[in-house]
Structure formats: C-alpha cells, structure tokens
Design an enzyme around this catalytic site. Structure first.
Site, PDB file in Angstrom:
ATOM      1  N   GLY A  26      37.595  13.347  33.648  1.00 52.66           N
ATOM      2  CA  GLY A  26      37.803  12.116  34.412  1.00 52.66           C
ATOM      3  C   GLY A  26      39.129  12.146  35.152  1.00 52.66           C
ATOM      4  N   ALA A  27      39.561  10.941  35.622  1.00 49.54           N
ATOM      5  CA  ALA A  27      40.763  10.831  36.481  1.00 49.54           C
ATOM      6  C   ALA A  27      40.618  11.829  37.633  1.00 49.54           C
ATOM      7  CB  ALA A  27      42.042  11.070  35.681  1.00 49.54           C
ATOM      8  N   HIS A  32      38.849  18.092  41.816  1.00 48.74           N
ATOM      9  CA  HIS A  32      37.509  17.950  41.213  1.00 48.74           C
ATOM     10  C   HIS A  32      36.458  17.832  42.318  1.00 48.74           C
ATOM     11  CE1 HIS A  32      40.054  16.115  37.920  1.00 48.74           C
ATOM     12  NE2 HIS A  32      39.374  17.014  37.248  1.00 48.74           N
ATOM     13  N   GLN A  56      40.714  18.807  22.116  1.00 45.72           N
ATOM     14  CA  GLN A  56      41.577  19.786  22.787  1.00 45.72           C
ATOM     15  C   GLN A  56      43.012  19.292  22.958  1.00 45.72           C
ATOM     16  OE1 GLN A  56      38.973  19.679  26.418  1.00 45.72           O
ATOM     17  NE2 GLN A  56      40.889  19.982  27.510  1.00 45.72           N
ATOM     18  N   GLY A 142      38.123  24.807  37.888  1.00 43.86           N
ATOM     19  CA  GLY A 142      39.242  24.986  38.822  1.00 43.86           C
ATOM     20  C   GLY A 142      40.159  26.103  38.339  1.00 43.86           C
ATOM     21  N   GLU A 143      40.604  26.940  39.285  1.00 49.11           N
ATOM     22  CA  GLU A 143      41.514  28.032  38.924  1.00 49.11           C
ATOM     23  C   GLU A 143      42.907  27.530  38.569  1.00 49.11           C
ATOM     24  OE1 GLU A 143      41.217  30.842  42.158  1.00 49.11           O
ATOM     25  OE2 GLU A 143      40.101  32.198  40.853  1.00 49.11           O
ATOM     26  N   VAL A 171      43.432  23.291  44.511  1.00 49.49           N
ATOM     27  CA  VAL A 171      43.643  22.403  45.663  1.00 49.49           C
ATOM     28  C   VAL A 171      45.059  21.840  45.509  1.00 49.49           C
ATOM     29  CG1 VAL A 171      42.852  20.326  46.860  1.00 49.49           C
ATOM     30  CG2 VAL A 171      41.199  21.881  45.805  1.00 49.49           C
ATOM     31  N   SER A 181      45.258  15.650  37.346  1.00 48.95           N
ATOM     32  CA  SER A 181      45.128  14.244  36.935  1.00 48.95           C
ATOM     33  C   SER A 181      46.473  13.716  36.458  1.00 48.95           C
ATOM     34  CB  SER A 181      44.100  14.119  35.813  1.00 48.95           C
ATOM     35  OG  SER A 181      42.887  14.675  36.239  1.00 48.95           O
ATOM     36  N   ARG A 182      47.302  14.610  35.916  1.00 47.92           N
ATOM     37  CA  ARG A 182      48.609  14.187  35.393  1.00 47.92           C
ATOM     38  C   ARG A 182      49.587  13.793  36.497  1.00 47.92           C
ATOM     39  NH1 ARG A 182      48.865  16.247  29.896  1.00 47.92           N
ATOM     40  NH2 ARG A 182      47.090  17.607  29.643  1.00 47.92           N
TER      41      ARG A 182
HETATM   42  O1  PAF Z   1      39.676  21.405  32.537  1.00 53.05           O
HETATM   43  C1  PAF Z   1      39.349  20.332  31.979  1.00 53.05           C
HETATM   44  O2  PAF Z   1      39.409  19.250  32.550  1.00 53.05           O
HETATM   45  C2  PAF Z   1      38.884  20.382  30.536  1.00 53.05           C
HETATM   46  O3  PAF Z   1      39.590  21.311  29.799  1.00 53.05           O
HETATM   47  C3  PAF Z   1      37.359  20.607  30.410  1.00 53.05           C
HETATM   48  C4  PAF Z   1      36.962  21.975  30.923  1.00 53.05           C
HETATM   49  C5  PAF Z   1      36.622  19.523  31.171  1.00 53.05           C
HETATM   50  C6  PAF Z   1      36.955  20.528  28.939  1.00 53.05           C
HETATM   51  O4  PAF Z   1      37.257  19.291  28.393  1.00 53.05           O
END
Ligand code: PAF
Length: 278
Positions: A26-27, A32, A56, A142-143, A171, A181-182
C-alpha cells in the site's frame, strides 16, 4: 475473500487468460503505478495485493508509522487499469502464526538481512503465500528493493514456483531520490537533503576508474555523512547476483553498490543502489 479471489482467477485461467501479480504494502506511488502498468500491458488480468505484512517488520515502531492510504491506493489502481485489488486482513493471511523458515544465504543474510533480522523471512512468507493464492504467470517487483528480488528469485527456484519474476526499473523523483512509500514521512527540507544520496551514487560511477573498491566505498560514505541530516547505515559493493561483497573491480561482471541511509531527526531509513558494472 481468498476463496472468492481464487474462484474468480480460476475462471480467468479457464478462459486461457494470463495473470500478473503486483505485490505491494500500500501507500502506492508512481513507482508502484509503473509496475501495475507494465503488468497490465503484459497480462490479461492484473492482481495487485495491498497488505502491510507484519512478519517482515522486525521493528514494530517502523510498522506503526508506515503510511496507510487504502482509499487513494484503490483510486490509483483503477486509473492504472488493474483488474483486481486484493487487500486481505492479517487474520486472513495468517490464521495461525507462520512458522516457516526460509534461508537463502548470502542473499538474505547480508545488508538488509544483517540489519533487519527476520525481514526476508517475513518477505518470503508473504510472497510465497501470495504466489500460492494467485498462481500468477508473472510477478512484478521494483528494483529499488534490489536485494529483495535476489532473495525472491532464490525462493522461486527453491520452491519450484512456475512463474516469471519481472524486475522493473527504479522510478525517481526529479531530484533523483528513489520513490518510496517512506518518502511521505520526510519533510520537504528532508526530501532535498535525501536527494544527495543518489546524486553521490551517480558521481561515484565517475570515481571508479581512479579508486579501488575500498577507496570508493569510503568516499561514498564520507560524502554522504558530510551532509547534515544524513547518516549511512551501510554501503556494500556486491556481486549483483549472489550479493557477496567484492574487493576488486575485476572480480565480477555484475557489480552493484547498495546503500541504506538514515535521514532527518525521526529518522527515516532510505535505501538505494547503483550499478557499476553489468
Ligand atoms: O516490496 C514490498 O513492498 C514488500 O516487501 C512486498 C514484496 C509487497 C512483500 O510484503
């Protein structure tokens, strides 16, 4: 919701349609959006998961302050042409605690793996679950999270998922700052300061001819730390596939510098990377 999604995707599969998956927390931002647009171009159906995965986050305050913008996210996905937005609850994804352990050293033990113990285990837990639920033909990452892609590739090989991992370019904002997002947690002054990270990485490509790996490493760290408001947590110059540290420029044809920097007073942790060879 998982059962309904499976049912819907089964119908698409029976019609011979291909499925792209874009996993997100999200965010959503333009980074994205670029993944979603690519998936829409390359697949008949695009599923975007929005799930702030607690397993995570080894630092629970980081999880608490992570931006949440579900309504705006859904608007953006519609604009990009995504077919399905899948935003499950934590209980749906983890009805029981996930006790599975994944280990793919050195990809998951160095850099982010060393500074955020358990982080990639959580990433593998959620990404493997999403792969099992959606069964995509292609999955887009995303890389910017360069190390994450290396770990996920190892997991895909290990567990034998039949899908293609599609890495997509970083990007950047106009200043060069990698979109994240941060970034919304940074003040406008901090955003300007943070732009020095990529600007220094870009300059460092020009220093390669004159400096050894260690000298270049030390110069990047010194230049970034000299900017008030920035503090490098680590800078590692690694082989782009195994992520093992390299000591000389001849050691590999694929060399990447990966950096994590704390920015501002809160502080916000930002990651980026630059390719030196390959
Ligand atoms: O890259 C992320 O945003 C996260 O690590 C992912 C791949 C969505 C897994 O929660």
């Amino acid at each position: 919701m998982i059962a309904e999604l499976r049912e819907e995707l089964k119908k698409y599969r029976e019609q011979g349609k291909t499925i792209g998956l874009v996993p997100t927390m999200g965010a959503l931002h333009e980074g994205h959006a670029s993944l979603v647009r690519r998936s829409v171009e390359e697949n008949d159906v695009t599923v975007v998961s929005i799930f702030l995965n607690p397993t995570q986050f080894n630092d629970k305050t980081d999880l608490a302050k992570y931006p949440r913008t579900l309504e705006a996210d859904c608007g953006l996905l519609e604009e990009c042409g995504a077919t399905i937005a899948f935003a499950p609850s934590v209980d749906e994804i983890y009805p029981e605690p996930d006790t599975r352990q994944f280990s793919y050293p050195p990809t998951d033990s160095v850099m982010e793996g060393a500074f955020r113990p358990g982080h990639f285990n959580g990433v593998c837990q959620i990404v493997s679950k999403l792969f099992m639920i959606v069964e995509p033909d292609r999955a887009y990452f995303g890389e910017k999270d360069f190390q994450q892609i290396a770990v996920i590739r190892r997991m895909v090989d290990d567990l034998g998922f039949r899908l293609q991992i599609v890495p997509c370019p970083v990007v950047r904002e106009e200043s060069g700052l990698a979109m994240s997002s941060r970034n919304t947690l940074l003040s406008s002054e901090e955003r300007n300061i943070a732009a020095n990270i990529y600007q220094t990485l870009r300059k460092s490509r020009e220093w390669m001819g004159d400096l050894s790996v260690k000298e270049l490493h030390d110069r990047v760290v010194a230049e970034i730390n000299a900017v008030e408001g920035l503090q490098v947590q680590y800078y590692s110059i690694v082989d782009g596939l195994s992520l093992a540290e390299i000591n000389s420029w001849d050691e590999s044809d694929d060399i990447v510098g990966c950096i994590t920097v704390y920015c501002g007073n809160q502080p916000i942790r930002l990651i980026d990377h630059i390719r030196y060879k390959g």
